[in-house]
Design a protein around this motif. Structure first.
Motif, mmCIF file in Angstrom:
data_model
loop_
_atom_site.group_PDB
_atom_site.id
_atom_site.type_symbol
_atom_site.label_atom_id
_atom_site.label_comp_id
_atom_site.label_asym_id
_atom_site.label_seq_id
_atom_site.Cartn_x
_atom_site.Cartn_y
_atom_site.Cartn_z
ATOM 1 N N GLN A 87 52.075 4.018 32.244
ATOM 2 C CA GLN A 87 51.120 4.856 32.957
ATOM 3 C C GLN A 87 51.512 4.893 34.423
ATOM 4 O O GLN A 87 51.742 3.863 35.067
ATOM 5 N N HIS A 88 51.624 6.108 34.920
ATOM 6 C CA HIS A 88 52.036 6.317 36.308
ATOM 7 C C HIS A 88 51.137 7.414 36.861
ATOM 8 O O HIS A 88 51.277 8.581 36.502
ATOM 9 N N GLY A 89 50.193 6.999 37.710
ATOM 10 C CA GLY A 89 49.194 7.950 38.175
ATOM 11 C C GLY A 89 48.303 8.342 37.011
ATOM 12 O O GLY A 89 47.810 7.491 36.282
ATOM 13 N N LYS A 90 48.154 9.646 36.801
ATOM 14 C CA LYS A 90 47.308 10.122 35.697
ATOM 15 C C LYS A 90 48.115 10.447 34.448
ATOM 16 O O LYS A 90 47.562 10.870 33.451
ATOM 17 N N GLY A 91 49.418 10.241 34.505
ATOM 18 C CA GLY A 91 50.255 10.564 33.351
ATOM 19 C C GLY A 91 51.064 9.364 32.893
ATOM 20 O O GLY A 91 50.816 8.226 33.293
ATOM 21 N N TRP A 92 52.034 9.644 32.036
ATOM 22 C CA TRP A 92 52.898 8.609 31.479
ATOM 23 C C TRP A 92 54.339 8.962 31.809
ATOM 24 O O TRP A 92 54.753 10.112 31.673
ATOM 25 N N ALA A 93 55.091 7.961 32.241
ATOM 26 C CA ALA A 93 56.500 8.162 32.604
ATOM 27 C C ALA A 93 57.375 7.261 31.750
ATOM 28 O O ALA A 93 56.997 6.119 31.457
ATOM 29 N N PRO A 94 58.556 7.760 31.355
ATOM 30 C CA PRO A 94 59.463 6.907 30.570
ATOM 31 C C PRO A 94 59.865 5.672 31.370
ATOM 32 O O PRO A 94 60.074 5.741 32.579
ATOM 33 N N VAL A 95 59.973 4.545 30.693
ATOM 34 C CA VAL A 95 60.390 3.297 31.325
ATOM 35 C C VAL A 95 61.913 3.263 31.474
ATOM 36 O O VAL A 95 62.445 2.645 32.397
ATOM 37 N N PHE A 96 62.612 3.991 30.611
ATOM 38 C CA PHE A 96 64.061 3.904 30.518
ATOM 39 C C PHE A 96 64.633 5.300 30.318
ATOM 40 O O PHE A 96 64.141 6.068 29.500
ATOM 41 N N SER A 97 65.661 5.621 31.097
ATOM 42 C CA SER A 97 66.300 6.920 30.953
ATOM 43 C C SER A 97 67.767 6.829 31.352
ATOM 44 O O SER A 97 68.093 6.226 32.383
ATOM 45 N N GLN A 98 68.638 7.367 30.539
ATOM 46 C CA GLN A 98 70.072 7.434 30.805
ATOM 47 C C GLN A 98 70.664 6.085 31.204
ATOM 48 O O GLN A 98 71.437 5.975 32.147
ATOM 49 N N GLY A 99 70.269 5.038 30.491
ATOM 50 C CA GLY A 99 70.831 3.717 30.707
ATOM 51 C C GLY A 99 70.256 2.949 31.883
ATOM 52 O O GLY A 99 70.781 1.901 32.254
ATOM 53 N N SER A 100 69.163 3.433 32.471
ATOM 54 C CA SER A 100 68.567 2.758 33.633
ATOM 55 C C SER A 100 67.060 2.604 33.468
ATOM 56 O O SER A 100 66.391 3.494 32.938
ATOM 57 N N LEU A 101 66.556 1.468 33.964
ATOM 58 C CA LEU A 101 65.111 1.278 34.027
ATOM 59 C C LEU A 101 64.559 2.138 35.150
ATOM 60 O O LEU A 101 65.167 2.245 36.223
ATOM 61 N N MET A 102 63.427 2.732 34.944
ATOM 62 C CA MET A 102 62.846 3.649 35.909
ATOM 63 C C MET A 102 61.852 2.976 36.863
ATOM 64 O O MET A 102 61.382 3.605 37.795
ATOM 65 N N PHE A 103 61.548 1.697 36.626
ATOM 66 C CA PHE A 103 60.612 0.970 37.476
ATOM 67 C C PHE A 103 61.279 -0.313 37.953
ATOM 68 O O PHE A 103 61.761 -1.108 37.145
ATOM 69 N N ASP A 104 61.299 -0.525 39.270
ATOM 70 C CA ASP A 104 61.963 -1.691 39.856
ATOM 71 C C ASP A 104 61.281 -3.014 39.519
ATOM 72 O O ASP A 104 61.920 -4.063 39.568
ATOM 73 N N ASP A 105 59.998 -2.980 39.180
ATOM 74 C CA ASP A 105 59.279 -4.226 38.933
ATOM 75 C C ASP A 105 59.366 -4.692 37.477
ATOM 76 O O ASP A 105 58.775 -5.705 37.122
ATOM 77 N N VAL A 106 60.116 -4.007 36.650
ATOM 78 C CA VAL A 106 60.321 -4.458 35.268
ATOM 79 C C VAL A 106 61.427 -5.509 35.292
ATOM 80 O O VAL A 106 62.599 -5.197 35.466
ATOM 81 N N ASP A 107 61.011 -6.778 35.137
ATOM 82 C CA ASP A 107 61.978 -7.877 35.139
ATOM 83 C C ASP A 107 62.413 -8.191 33.712
ATOM 84 O O ASP A 107 62.004 -7.526 32.757
ATOM 85 N N LEU A 108 63.248 -9.206 33.562
ATOM 86 C CA LEU A 108 63.791 -9.543 32.253
ATOM 87 C C LEU A 108 62.703 -9.865 31.242
ATOM 88 O O LEU A 108 62.728 -9.381 30.104
ATOM 89 N N MET A 109 61.733 -10.674 31.617
ATOM 90 C CA MET A 109 60.683 -11.060 30.669
ATOM 91 C C MET A 109 59.820 -9.861 30.270
ATOM 92 O O MET A 109 59.435 -9.735 29.107
ATOM 93 N N VAL A 110 59.526 -8.970 31.205
ATOM 94 C CA VAL A 110 58.767 -7.761 30.868
ATOM 95 C C VAL A 110 59.594 -6.896 29.924
ATOM 96 O O VAL A 110 59.094 -6.404 28.910
ATOM 97 N N MET A 111 60.883 -6.728 30.246
ATOM 98 C CA MET A 111 61.747 -5.917 29.406
ATOM 99 C C MET A 111 61.798 -6.474 27.979
ATOM 100 O O MET A 111 61.678 -5.736 27.001
ATOM 101 N N LEU A 112 61.951 -7.797 27.848
ATOM 102 C CA LEU A 112 62.007 -8.402 26.519
ATOM 103 C C LEU A 112 60.677 -8.276 25.785
ATOM 104 O O LEU A 112 60.652 -8.096 24.566
ATOM 105 N N GLN A 113 59.571 -8.354 26.523
ATOM 106 C CA GLN A 113 58.265 -8.152 25.883
ATOM 107 C C GLN A 113 58.141 -6.722 25.363
ATOM 108 O O GLN A 113 57.631 -6.497 24.259
ATOM 109 N N LEU A 114 58.615 -5.755 26.145
ATOM 110 C CA LEU A 114 58.578 -4.359 25.713
ATOM 111 C C LEU A 114 59.412 -4.171 24.447
ATOM 112 O O LEU A 114 58.964 -3.564 23.478
ATOM 113 N N VAL A 115 60.623 -4.717 24.472
ATOM 114 C CA VAL A 115 61.503 -4.621 23.304
ATOM 115 C C VAL A 115 60.855 -5.320 22.107
ATOM 116 O O VAL A 115 60.848 -4.788 20.988
#
Length: 139
Positions: A87-115
């Motif tokens: 959730q980004h503002g009032k909408g939803w944004a992809p977390v990952f696009s073209q081999g890159s994370l789109m949010f700087d605050d997604v750390d390793l543990m968050v990424m693994l939880q998402l996966v």
């Protein structure tokens, strides 16, 4: 499925069947050595919070991933992250696009939880059906 991690709302979709096959082919050898951990997660799911149990297992999963080739790791992580939005503002944004994370605050543990959430949601029924111990004559 929607959930919160570190104050951020996330939404996942299920992997398509071909991505499920690709991810499971790479992930099953890793998971085979963690049957006991998954039995603990199952017990927690039956009477408690499965995601708390996943958080306990994630460091072991991280160690197993560290032993994998970069290609195999990406074959698991990329498809899983590609179905996650935040959730980004009032909408939803992809977390990952073209081999890159789109949010700087997604750390390793968050990424693994998402996966982990995507794997649990998309492959949960398949993983649940796997035998937890060898039967006679099985190698």
């Amino acid at each position: 499925m929607e959930f919160e991690i570190k104050g951020n709302q996330y939404r996942t979709a299920k992997l398509g069947v071909f991505d499920q096959l690709k991810v499971s082919r790479k992930l099953l050898p890793v998971l085979a050595g963690m049957v006991a951990d998954f039995q603990g997660i199952k017990a927690a799911a039956d009477g408690g919070d499965i995601y708390k149990s996943l958080e306990t297992a994630l460091p072991k999963i991280a160690d197993a991933l560290a032993d994998m080739s970069e290609e195999d790791t990406n074959a698991i992580i990329y498809p899983c992250l590609s179905v996650v939005s935040r959730q980004h503002g009032k909408g939803w944004a992809p977390v990952f696009s073209q081999g890159s994370l789109m949010f700087d605050d997604v750390d390793l543990m968050v990424m693994l939880q998402l996966v982990g959430r995507v794997v649990g949601d998309s492959l949960g029924n398949f993983l649940h059906e796997l035998p937890v111990q060898e039967t006679a004559g099985q190698q």
